[in-house]
Motif scaffolding. Sequence first.
Motif, PDB file in Angstrom:
ATOM      1  N   VAL A 195       0.841  -1.209   0.000  1.00 48.55           N
ATOM      2  CA  VAL A 195       0.000   0.000   0.000  1.00 48.55           C
ATOM      3  C   VAL A 195       0.872   1.253   0.000  1.00 48.55           C
ATOM      4  CG1 VAL A 195      -1.713   1.327   1.297  1.00 48.55           C
ATOM      5  CG2 VAL A 195      -1.918  -1.161   1.138  1.00 48.55           C
ATOM      6  N   LEU A 196       1.902   1.266   0.844  1.00 46.83           N
ATOM      7  CA  LEU A 196       2.791   2.420   0.920  1.00 46.83           C
ATOM      8  C   LEU A 196       3.568   2.601  -0.382  1.00 46.83           C
ATOM      9  CD1 LEU A 196       4.192   1.996   4.548  1.00 46.83           C
ATOM     10  CD2 LEU A 196       2.424   3.576   3.749  1.00 46.83           C
ATOM     11  N   ASP A 197       3.995   1.485  -0.997  1.00 44.86           N
ATOM     12  CA  ASP A 197       4.700   1.574  -2.278  1.00 44.86           C
ATOM     13  C   ASP A 197       3.781   2.123  -3.364  1.00 44.86           C
ATOM     14  OD1 ASP A 197       6.973   0.580  -1.131  1.00 44.86           O
ATOM     15  OD2 ASP A 197       6.718  -1.469  -1.873  1.00 44.86           O
ATOM     16  N   GLY A 198       2.529   1.678  -3.348  1.00 47.47           N
ATOM     17  CA  GLY A 198       1.565   2.188  -4.325  1.00 47.47           C
ATOM     18  C   GLY A 198       1.308   3.674  -4.137  1.00 47.47           C
ATOM     19  N   ALA A 199       1.174   4.105  -2.876  1.00 47.16           N
ATOM     20  CA  ALA A 199       0.966   5.523  -2.588  1.00 47.16           C
ATOM     21  C   ALA A 199       2.174   6.349  -3.017  1.00 47.16           C
ATOM     22  CB  ALA A 199       0.692   5.718  -1.098  1.00 47.16           C
ATOM     23  N   ALA A 200       3.374   5.816  -2.792  1.00 49.27           N
ATOM     24  CA  ALA A 200       4.597   6.529  -3.190  1.00 49.27           C
ATOM     25  C   ALA A 200       4.690   6.646  -4.709  1.00 49.27           C
ATOM     26  CB  ALA A 200       5.824   5.803  -2.644  1.00 49.27           C
ATOM     27  N   PHE A 201       4.329   5.570  -5.412  1.00 47.97           N
ATOM     28  CA  PHE A 201       4.383   5.577  -6.876  1.00 47.97           C
ATOM     29  C   PHE A 201       3.452   6.649  -7.439  1.00 47.97           C
ATOM     30  CE2 PHE A 201       2.656   4.054 -10.962  1.00 47.97           C
ATOM     31  CZ  PHE A 201       3.830   3.966 -11.704  1.00 47.97           C
ATOM     32  N   VAL A 202       2.217   6.689  -6.939  1.00 49.37           N
ATOM     33  CA  VAL A 202       1.258   7.697  -7.405  1.00 49.37           C
ATOM     34  C   VAL A 202       1.676   9.087  -6.929  1.00 49.37           C
ATOM     35  CG1 VAL A 202      -1.137   8.476  -7.273  1.00 49.37           C
ATOM     36  CG2 VAL A 202      -0.631   6.045  -7.500  1.00 49.37           C
ATOM     37  N   GLY A 203       2.125   9.177  -5.672  1.00 45.55           N
ATOM     38  CA  GLY A 203       2.500  10.470  -5.105  1.00 45.55           C
ATOM     39  C   GLY A 203       3.641  11.144  -5.828  1.00 45.55           C
ATOM     40  N   ASP A 204       4.541  10.346  -6.420  1.00 50.34           N
ATOM     41  CA  ASP A 204       5.666  10.926  -7.160  1.00 50.34           C
ATOM     42  C   ASP A 204       5.210  11.724  -8.373  1.00 50.34           C
ATOM     43  OD1 ASP A 204       7.530   9.955  -5.415  1.00 50.34           O
ATOM     44  OD2 ASP A 204       8.028   8.173  -6.605  1.00 50.34           O
ATOM     45  N   SER A 205       4.000  11.440  -8.855  1.00 52.59           N
ATOM     46  CA  SER A 205       3.490  12.171 -10.030  1.00 52.59           C
ATOM     47  C   SER A 205       2.805  13.473  -9.648  1.00 52.59           C
ATOM     48  CB  SER A 205       2.508  11.288 -10.809  1.00 52.59           C
ATOM     49  OG  SER A 205       1.309  11.078 -10.060  1.00 52.59           O
ATOM     50  N   ALA A 206       2.583  13.690  -8.346  1.00 51.03           N
ATOM     51  CA  ALA A 206       1.816  14.853  -7.909  1.00 51.03           C
ATOM     52  C   ALA A 206       2.479  16.164  -8.307  1.00 51.03           C
ATOM     53  CB  ALA A 206       1.624  14.810  -6.390  1.00 51.03           C
ATOM     54  N   SER A 207       3.785  16.243  -8.101  1.00 48.58           N
ATOM     55  CA  SER A 207       4.498  17.491  -8.344  1.00 48.58           C
ATOM     56  C   SER A 207       4.434  17.938  -9.805  1.00 48.58           C
ATOM     57  CB  SER A 207       5.951  17.350  -7.884  1.00 48.58           C
ATOM     58  OG  SER A 207       6.701  18.482  -8.217  1.00 48.58           O
ATOM     59  N   PRO A 208       4.896  17.146 -10.780  1.00 48.00           N
ATOM     60  CA  PRO A 208       4.861  17.617 -12.166  1.00 48.00           C
ATOM     61  C   PRO A 208       3.448  17.792 -12.713  1.00 48.00           C
ATOM     62  CG  PRO A 208       5.560  15.318 -12.063  1.00 48.00           C
ATOM     63  CD  PRO A 208       5.562  15.836 -10.670  1.00 48.00           C
ATOM     64  N   VAL A 209       2.523  16.919 -12.307  1.00 48.75           N
ATOM     65  CA  VAL A 209       1.150  17.022 -12.835  1.00 48.75           C
ATOM     66  C   VAL A 209       0.464  18.284 -12.317  1.00 48.75           C
ATOM     67  CG1 VAL A 209      -1.144  15.971 -12.826  1.00 48.75           C
ATOM     68  CG2 VAL A 209       0.865  14.555 -13.209  1.00 48.75           C
ATOM     69  N   ALA A 210       0.650  18.600 -11.030  1.00 49.68           N
ATOM     70  CA  ALA A 210       0.029  19.797 -10.463  1.00 49.68           C
ATOM     71  C   ALA A 210       0.552  21.061 -11.146  1.00 49.68           C
ATOM     72  CB  ALA A 210       0.294  19.861  -8.960  1.00 49.68           C
ATOM     73  N   LEU A 211       1.862  21.126 -11.368  1.00 47.31           N
ATOM     74  CA  LEU A 211       2.437  22.297 -12.028  1.00 47.31           C
ATOM     75  C   LEU A 211       2.027  22.378 -13.492  1.00 47.31           C
ATOM     76  CD1 LEU A 211       5.977  22.148 -10.430  1.00 47.31           C
ATOM     77  CD2 LEU A 211       4.306  23.973 -10.113  1.00 47.31           C
ATOM     78  N   PHE A 212       1.956  21.232 -14.161  1.00 45.26           N
ATOM     79  CA  PHE A 212       1.516  21.202 -15.555  1.00 45.26           C
ATOM     80  C   PHE A 212       0.075  21.687 -15.665  1.00 45.26           C
ATOM     81  CE2 PHE A 212      -0.252  18.880 -19.251  1.00 45.26           C
ATOM     82  CZ  PHE A 212       0.586  19.380 -20.238  1.00 45.26           C
ATOM     83  N   ALA A 213      -0.782  21.260 -14.737  1.00 45.08           N
ATOM     84  CA  ALA A 213      -2.181  21.696 -14.739  1.00 45.08           C
ATOM     85  C   ALA A 213      -2.283  23.199 -14.540  1.00 45.08           C
ATOM     86  CB  ALA A 213      -2.951  20.962 -13.638  1.00 45.08           C
ATOM     87  N   LEU A 214      -1.471  23.727 -13.624  1.00 43.70           N
ATOM     88  CA  LEU A 214      -1.482  25.166 -13.376  1.00 43.70           C
ATOM     89  C   LEU A 214      -1.021  25.924 -14.619  1.00 43.70           C
ATOM     90  CD1 LEU A 214      -2.130  27.062 -11.012  1.00 43.70           C
ATOM     91  CD2 LEU A 214       0.288  27.037 -10.417  1.00 43.70           C
ATOM     92  N   GLY A 215      -0.014  25.382 -15.321  1.00 46.61           N
ATOM     93  CA  GLY A 215       0.451  26.008 -16.552  1.00 46.61           C
ATOM     94  C   GLY A 215      -0.603  25.989 -17.643  1.00 46.61           C
ATOM     95  N   LEU A 216      -1.311  24.868 -17.786  1.00 46.61           N
ATOM     96  CA  LEU A 216      -2.406  24.794 -18.763  1.00 46.61           C
ATOM     97  C   LEU A 216      -3.478  25.838 -18.461  1.00 46.61           C
ATOM     98  CD1 LEU A 216      -3.113  20.965 -19.266  1.00 46.61           C
ATOM     99  CD2 LEU A 216      -2.172  22.554 -20.945  1.00 46.61           C
TER     100      LEU A 216
END
Length: 315
Positions: A195-216
């Motif tokens: 569960v923690l590994d899955g959360a870490a895998f998804v969580g690693d995408s939070a930073s670039p996706v959030a900034l990309f969304a803000l840029g869009l």
Amino acid sequence: MGGAAALEKLMPVVLAFGAGVLLARRKVVPAEASKVFADYAFLFAVPCYLFGNIYGADLSALFAWRAIGGYAAAAALAVVLVAAASALAGIREPRDVALRVMAGVQVNTAYFAVPVFITFFGTAAPIFPVLLFQVCVLSLVVISIMELGRSGPGAGSTGQKLTRAVGASLVTPVVLSCNAGILLNLLSVHVPTVVLDGAAFVGDSASPVALFALGLHLGGMGLDIRGTTREELTLIGFKCLAFPLLAWAVCGVLFGVRGEWLTYLVLIAAMPTPQNLFIFAQRYEVGVDLSASVVIKSSVVSLLLLPLWLQTVAG
């Protein structure tokens, strides 16, 4: 940290943010898609990141009460200053004042501060206690004022309005994930590694996706510099300059916060106005145009000033 080093650290942030702006401007990716990316980050990726990191954190070190108390005091003083300035400007309606308080004091944590802190420091842990304070105290006050000011069919009684306000503040995925991480950490509940590994895998995408969304979002709406009003300039200046300086003075001088925590708190205060401001403005039909403009322009100004803040405070 020197200016060159700060700019180097900021490059991943600029790349993700700038790619969103460029692709939206060239219509390669529709600007409307920013909501999909933002929802993914806010509703899933950021909560996964927060849960895993809070669950595995040393809470005694994470909740540095002197530092958090200093930030809370600075935020309270900032609220008073913005409210007083609004009154002097002839703004008396409580919802209008609350909106301006949120614009000047609240910070964009999930979409901006988390990815920036991960890039600069390799962790967003110092943001967690401030995020909880912001959502459970500042947002609760703003939403309560907005709800109490509602009228018309379905508005409900005062008790119903306050219940909605508390519910809206406390049941967002970001807050639930933080509280779940804290509770399971304190109770020493074993969470399976998968569960923690899955959360870490998804969580690693939070930073670039959030900034990309803000840029869009920015690329789609555009940036009308000439149309910036005096009130917008005042709010952006307070958010990006005055509030960080106030946090520096209150936390450093009055509360004696030093070292890394002082750097963390000043940088958090220097983050832009949150996108939730625009969401609240639409929901409660108050200051919609002002909110959209302040969110976009404070994001750009904050991005430009971050290397300066990092060099000044950390240096």
